[in-house]
Design a protein around this motif. Structure first.
Motif, PDB file in Angstrom:
ATOM      1  N   ALA A   1       0.892  -1.459  -0.141  1.00 37.95           N
ATOM      2  CA  ALA A   1      -0.344  -0.162   0.044  1.00 37.95           C
ATOM      3  C   ALA A   1       0.980   1.533  -0.003  1.00 37.95           C
ATOM      4  N   ALA A   2       1.625   1.342   0.382  1.00 39.22           N
ATOM      5  CA  ALA A   2       2.684   2.626   0.712  1.00 39.22           C
ATOM      6  C   ALA A   2       3.466   2.328  -0.453  1.00 39.22           C
ATOM      7  N   ALA A   3       4.042   1.461  -1.000  1.00 38.26           N
ATOM      8  CA  ALA A   3       4.364   1.499  -2.295  1.00 38.26           C
ATOM      9  C   ALA A   3       3.341   2.568  -3.423  1.00 38.26           C
ATOM     10  N   ARG A   4       2.220   1.965  -3.714  1.00 38.15           N
ATOM     11  CA  ARG A   4       1.800   2.616  -4.312  1.00 38.15           C
ATOM     12  C   ARG A   4       1.233   3.928  -4.321  1.00 38.15           C
ATOM     13  N   LEU A   5       1.081   3.992  -2.592  1.00 34.97           N
ATOM     14  CA  LEU A   5       1.007   5.682  -2.402  1.00 34.97           C
ATOM     15  C   LEU A   5       2.107   6.491  -2.982  1.00 34.97           C
ATOM     16  N   TYR A   6       3.452   6.027  -2.673  1.00 34.75           N
ATOM     17  CA  TYR A   6       4.640   6.801  -2.400  1.00 34.75           C
ATOM     18  C   TYR A   6       4.609   7.247  -3.834  1.00 34.75           C
TER      19      TYR A   6
ATOM     20  N   ALA B   1      -1.447   3.704   6.395  1.00 34.35           N
ATOM     21  CA  ALA B   1      -3.022   3.724   8.048  1.00 34.35           C
ATOM     22  C   ALA B   1      -4.394   3.167   6.885  1.00 34.35           C
ATOM     23  N   GLY B   2      -4.511   4.246   6.503  1.00 35.08           N
ATOM     24  CA  GLY B   2      -6.350   3.934   5.580  1.00 35.08           C
ATOM     25  C   GLY B   2      -6.876   3.570   4.963  1.00 35.08           C
ATOM     26  N   GLU B   3      -5.441   3.736   4.332  1.00 35.75           N
ATOM     27  CA  GLU B   3      -5.225   2.527   2.968  1.00 35.75           C
ATOM     28  C   GLU B   3      -5.375   1.082   3.033  1.00 35.75           C
ATOM     29  N   VAL B   4      -4.832   0.270   4.278  1.00 42.48           N
ATOM     30  CA  VAL B   4      -4.467  -0.918   4.511  1.00 42.48           C
ATOM     31  C   VAL B   4      -6.076  -0.613   5.897  1.00 42.48           C
ATOM     32  N   SER B   5      -6.505   0.060   6.111  1.00 47.30           N
ATOM     33  CA  SER B   5      -7.918  -0.036   7.027  1.00 47.30           C
ATOM     34  C   SER B   5      -6.995  -0.914   8.482  1.00 47.30           C
ATOM     35  N   MET B   6      -6.869   0.443   8.674  1.00 47.43           N
ATOM     36  CA  MET B   6      -5.957  -0.121  10.194  1.00 47.43           C
ATOM     37  C   MET B   6      -5.542   1.468  11.280  1.00 47.43           C
ATOM     38  N   THR B   7      -5.255   1.537  12.640  1.00 52.34           N
ATOM     39  CA  THR B   7      -5.078   2.409  13.259  1.00 52.34           C
ATOM     40  C   THR B   7      -3.843   2.843  13.027  1.00 52.34           C
TER      41      THR B   7
ATOM     42  N   ALA C   1      10.366   7.624   8.496  1.00 44.26           N
ATOM     43  CA  ALA C   1      12.057   6.871   7.938  1.00 44.26           C
ATOM     44  C   ALA C   1      12.185   5.708   7.214  1.00 44.26           C
ATOM     45  N   GLN C   2      11.556   4.696   8.639  1.00 44.89           N
ATOM     46  CA  GLN C   2      11.500   3.274   8.178  1.00 44.89           C
ATOM     47  C   GLN C   2      10.700   3.056   7.182  1.00 44.89           C
ATOM     48  N   LEU C   3       9.650   3.096   7.323  1.00 44.21           N
ATOM     49  CA  LEU C   3       8.300   2.438   6.105  1.00 44.21           C
ATOM     50  C   LEU C   3       8.682   3.055   4.524  1.00 44.21           C
ATOM     51  N   VAL C   4       9.543   4.428   4.694  1.00 42.91           N
ATOM     52  CA  VAL C   4       9.590   4.283   3.475  1.00 42.91           C
ATOM     53  C   VAL C   4      10.917   4.070   2.901  1.00 42.91           C
ATOM     54  N   GLU C   5      11.782   3.616   4.007  1.00 41.71           N
ATOM     55  CA  GLU C   5      12.688   2.543   3.535  1.00 41.71           C
ATOM     56  C   GLU C   5      12.825   1.202   3.486  1.00 41.71           C
ATOM     57  N   ASP C   6      11.305   0.753   4.120  1.00 42.48           N
ATOM     58  CA  ASP C   6      12.015  -0.785   3.787  1.00 42.48           C
ATOM     59  C   ASP C   6      10.190  -0.549   2.433  1.00 42.48           C
ATOM     60  N   THR C   7       9.809  -0.137   2.378  1.00 43.20           N
ATOM     61  CA  THR C   7       8.936  -0.012   1.310  1.00 43.20           C
ATOM     62  C   THR C   7       9.841  -0.005  -0.189  1.00 43.20           C
TER      63      THR C   7
END
Length: 197
Positions: A11-16, A30-36, A48-54
């Motif tokens: 989801a993050a990859a699609r958005l980024y 979070a909204g894209e994967v329906s979580m808090t 930063a970790q989410l971007v790098e891991d994505t």
């Protein structure tokens, strides 16, 4: 990797890829994967970790077939053809990969780019570098390898406008035509460089 973590990374990859890193918040992901957001922070300490891991997830996943492709033969000429066709096809068919890779090349954070280079890019670059070295021994292989990759990326980027230029044709946006042209150009250039040594 858990299914939840993979779903977040996808989801993050699609958005980024669509909007860029700065335009996408943790709340958006979070909204894209329906979580808090709290649940998202359970998986990733910060943006930063989410971007790098994505990026690592997308790049490693898409580049992993390259190893298997190169195991099928030891002929540098065949490996060059396989790489060019594979990379052109990947860049045309996987817009998320292409957009994220280009985003990193253009405006990636230098520390992140350095880590990704060591962890993700070094192995495929080494595989291509091996082809270049075997194809034309004695070349400054790292620079030539960069030229090979840049030629492919440049042609794929130009494919959007080539059909509309006065000397352009509709087939200039065809991945098969581009791969064949790039391969022909590379073979001549590598042979010319090798003959000059």
């Amino acid at each position: 990797m858990t299914d939840t973590r993979t779903a977040i990374l996808d989801a993050a990859a699609r958005l980024y890829a669509a909007d860029g890193y700065s335009a996408v918040s943790m709340r958006d992901v979070a909204g894209e994967v329906s979580m808090t957001q709290a649940n998202l922070y359970y998986h990733f300490r910060d943006k930063a970790q989410l971007v790098e891991d994505t990026l690592a997830h997308v790049l490693v996943t898409r580049m992993s077939p390259l190893d298997d492709l190169f195991k099928t033969t030891s002929s540098p000429e065949y490996q060059l053809r396989v790489f060019v066709e594979w990379f052109v096809t990947l860049l045309f068919n996987d817009l998320i990969f292409t957009q994220l890779m280009l985003r990193e090349l253009i405006d990636g954070d230098m520390e992140r780019v350095a880590r990704l280079s060591r962890v993700v890019f070094d192995k495929p670059f080494s595989l291509i570098d091996g082809i270049v070295s075997a194809y034309s021994p004695g070349l400054r292989s790292a620079l030539t390898t960069a030229s090979v990759i840049a030629l492919i990326i440049g042609h794929v980027q130009m494919a959007r406008i080539l059909p509309y230029l006065s000397s352009g044709h509709a087939d200039h946006a065809d991945p098969k035509i581009i791969a064949a042209h790039v391969l022909s150009t590379l073979r001549r250039a590598l042979k010319d460089q090798s003959d000059a040594l």
